[in-house]
Design an enzyme around this catalytic site. Structure first.
Site, short mmCIF file in Angstrom:
data_model
loop_
_atom_site.label_atom_id
_atom_site.label_comp_id
_atom_site.label_asym_id
_atom_site.label_seq_id
_atom_site.Cartn_x
_atom_site.Cartn_y
_atom_site.Cartn_z
N SER A 1 2.06 -18.17 48.95
CA SER A 1 3.38 -18.36 49.55
C SER A 1 3.46 -19.60 50.43
O SER A 1 4.54 -19.94 50.92
CB SER A 1 3.77 -17.12 50.38
N GLY B 1 -1.68 5.27 43.69
CA GLY B 1 -0.57 4.67 44.43
C GLY B 1 -0.96 4.35 45.86
O GLY B 1 -2.10 4.59 46.29
N LYS C 1 8.56 -12.51 58.05
CA LYS C 1 8.34 -13.94 58.30
C LYS C 1 9.52 -14.54 59.07
O LYS C 1 9.32 -15.34 60.00
CB LYS C 1 8.15 -14.67 56.97
N LYS D 1 0.53 11.99 47.69
CA LYS D 1 -0.45 12.47 46.72
C LYS D 1 -1.05 13.80 47.15
O LYS D 1 -1.12 14.76 46.36
CB LYS D 1 -1.53 11.42 46.52
N GLY E 1 0.03 7.34 51.69
CA GLY E 1 1.23 7.88 52.34
C GLY E 1 2.40 8.13 51.43
O GLY E 1 3.51 8.36 51.90
#
Length: 689
Positions: free
Chosen positions: A560, A108, A603, A114, A111
């Site tokens: 994008s 994963g 954005k 884990k 932070g």
């Protein structure tokens, strides 16, 4: 077959029962130990705050209805596993793995908890099985020291007993030596009358006794692993460890001859795998271990023991190799998604075959319960630091708002809590520097400004430099130029203009794009060319279409910018100007549908900072917009579903624009009428930038 696998991985009598999961080494009656009771409780929901009242009528609030004055009123759980927030699946797997002594691989984002879960697992393993490991001199072969295991705490006693015995022997030898020296010296001085001969004889006797005493010192064992002070099962973090630190090593000895050498067993050093015996070995970024270390780690997992020999050029190499040293640990491997690419397949097979694999969630559904747990998270961070003032309700609400923004999805909260904890600590430091008794919302707002990522600071500086050099165009109209939007890192928006020019071709027409485009971005440009070919009245086979991503020094990775590129090219082909107070983002299908992208919140904020008035985003991303209050009045957000809607907003010049949009609608047949709802059937997953 499965029962044999479960019971043959460790010495007899030390594995948990396959049916009950209880250790049978210290519990002959099969009764549940206190550790078993603790792990049984793990499966139930964490008691949120028994002493704190929850007003159900205010559950929709940011604190989930908690009736408190500050974070100091929230009780912090004692057990580490109860402090884990949001990772319910991973937490449940850690419960099972701790009871059955299974290996775990957690994949994963950084932070997400884990390492915290790995430490929690070490607290759940039984302590009564811990062992001290001693290494002894081998009189038959000094290069093959012997290994002995004893119950926890006995190792120090054995070493002290050997030292005391050696001390007594040395005292007797010293007493005898001084008597002999006195006799020889007296004889030389009084009878022979040779003072120099007496001194030389005394020196020879002294050296002979000192040299012979080294043999008795070599009999003192070396305490390789000491678990006397361990309150829980060992936890060893071997992240980034070199081979010697991971697998054990033998120190270099500069005196390797003449009887001056250090006994080989005294130079043996335990590795992390040996220190983690009966506990947890945690390796984050498992793919960073070299292949040979992964192979040896695989052997240690399989055999439950591993001999120590020299691993580096400064060690004694293979000259010294101990008997097999116990390393019966539970392996917890972790990493990002790329960790599985460079991980040894056999090592992964060992973990998966004898344990679990779990993917850590990045976000979780925004519910009153989760907001209450995030409030508890703030209390935990304040409690762990020990120097921060407690947070007021308003301060905690601002942190939870930030958790909503960082999730990037409407109705979700981020689970990347390490970064969120950094915001808590910075806010607390600001309040502490001002000698405040509590941390208020004002400090959290300052912390958000001060704790900006490097990418965000670069983006802000980039925007300021553009203003200085008048590089940003935010008014008027221009043919073939469109203000695109991109993200730097994970949380930094930036305005990136895209320019297009159509020129006669010297050969077959082609699309030429510059700006360090990566593979996905280049494929997006090719998709745009399909749309252009479909609707254009002109024969573009004899034209070159040049596309420039202006000042994209870091390159363009995602797709994008597809909508931006299409708008710029269409503007250049049709010679219709584009409004320069408009910015846009969105992926584009070959049929002209505008698909969702990531980072829309950042954005939009970047467009607002640059002074742009309108931002076009995919309609599917409308629910993900969570911009700061200060920007809401600065920009108008226009959600769209098709390229025709983009052109209707972005292009200037009514007659030409209307004709172009109508023609595009009639050809594709996929555009929506203005103001209509999103098409049924859902949208594709957001594309990365």
């Amino acid at each position: 077959m499965s029962d044999e696998i479960e019971t043959n991985d460790a010495p007899d009598g030390e594995r948990p029962d396959p049916e009950t999961g209880r250790s049978n080494s210290n519990d002959p009656d099969g009764e549940m130990t206190p550790i078993d009771e603790a792990t049984e409780e793990l499966g139930s929901d964490v008691a949120e705050n028994p002493a704190v009242e929850v007003d159900e009528s205010e559950e929709d609030g940011l604190l989930g209805g908690l009736q408190i004055d500050t974070s100091a009123d929230i009780e912090v759980p004692d057990r580490l596993v109860d402090q884990v927030i949001g990772q319910d699946d991973a937490r449940d797997i850690i419960l099972k793995a701790a009871k059955q002594r299974r290996h775990v691989m957690m994949i994963g984002s950084p932070g997400t908890g884990k390492s915290m879960l790995a430490k929690a697992m070490s607290q759940l393993l039984p302590r009564e099985e811990l062992q001290d490991i001693l290494v002894y001199h081998n009189p038959d072969d000094g290069n093959e020291p012997k290994i002995r295991t004893v119950p926890a705490g006995k190792g120090e006693q054995i070493v002290e007993a050997h030292k005391e015995e050696a001390r007594k022997r040395n005292q007797m030898r010293s007493f005898l030596m001084w008597i002999i020296i006195a006799v020889v010296f007296g004889y030389s001085l009084l009878i022979a009358g040779q003072l120099l001969l007496g001194i030389l004889a005394a020196g020879v006797i002294y050296l002979a006794f000192r040299y012979s005493s080294r043999g008795s010192d070599a009999m003192i064992p070396n305490l390789l692993v000491n678990t006397a002070d361990q309150q829980t099962a060992p936890f060893e973090d071997a992240t980034g460890a070199h081979a010697g630190a991971l697998l054990g090593d033998v120190r270099h000895d500069p005196f390797q001859s003449g009887g001056m050498e250090t006994p080989s067993h005294d130079r043996v050093e335990a590795g992390a795998i040996h220190k983690a015996n009966k506990g947890v070995l945690f390796v984050d970024e498992i793919n960073t271990l070299d292949i040979r270390s992964q192979q040896k780690l695989m052997t240690a997992i399989q055999e439950g023991k591993f001999s120590i020999t020299g691993q580096s050029e400064r060690s004694s190499g293979a000259m010294v190799q101990t008997e097999p040293v116990p390393c019966d640990f539970v392996m917890v491997a972790a990493g990002n998604l790329d960790a599985m690419e460079n991980m040894h397949p056999a090592l992964r097979s060992r973990i998966k075959g004898y344990g679990y694999e779990v993917y850590m969630d990045d976000t979780i559904e925004d519910t009153p319960e989760m907001r209450r747990k995030l409030a508890r998270f703030i209390a935990q961070e304040v409690d762990k630091d020990g120097r921060l003032p407690p947070f007021t309700n308003e301060a905690m609400e601002e942190v939870i708002l930030e958790a909503q923004r960082r999730a990037g999805r409407k109705g979700h909260l981020t689970l990347e809590l390490r970064n969120l904890g950094g915001l808590v600590r910075v806010a607390g430091d600001i309040a502490r520097a001002e000698d405040k008794e509590v941390t208020d919302r004002a400090e959290v707002l300052q912390a958000k400004e001060r704790s900006r990522s490097i990418e965000q600071q670069l983006a802000d500086n980039y925007i300021e430099r553009r203003k200085d050099y008048d590089m940003t165009v935010n008014q008027g109209d221009m043919v073939g130029r469109v203000n695109g939007l991109a993200v730097m890192g994970d949380d930094s928006g930036i305005v990136m203009p895209v320019m297009a020019e159509v020129t006669p071709s010297q050969g077959p027409g082609e699309v030429i794009a510059t700006g360090k485009l990566q593979e996905i971005a280049m494929e997006a440009v090719q998709n745009v060319s399909a749309i252009i070919k479909k609707f254009s009245d002109e024969d573009i086979s004899q034209k070159d279409i040049h596309i420039q991503f202006v000042q994209s020094y870091e390159g363009v990775e995602g797709d994008s910018a597809s909508v931006t590129v299409a708008t710029a090219v269409i503007s250049a082909l049709e010679n219709i100007p584009v409004e320069q107070d408009v910015a846009m983002t969105g992926s584009l299908s070959v049929r002209g549908d505008v698909l969702p992208v990531g980072g829309v919140t950042h954005k939009i904020e970047a467009a607002a900072k640059t002074g742009l008035d309108t931002v076009i985003i995919p309609k599917a991303n409308e629910q993900d917009v969570m911009i700061e209050e200060e920007y809401k009045e600065q920009v108008e957000i226009v959600p769209v579903s098709h390229i025709s809607e983009v052109l209707e907003v972005a292009l200037a010049g009514e007659p030409e624009k209307d004709s172009l949009v109508d023609r595009l609608r009639s050809i594709t047949g996929k555009a929506l009428e203005s103001g209509s709802d999103a098409r049924p059937g859902g949208s594709p997953s957001p594309s990365d930038d």
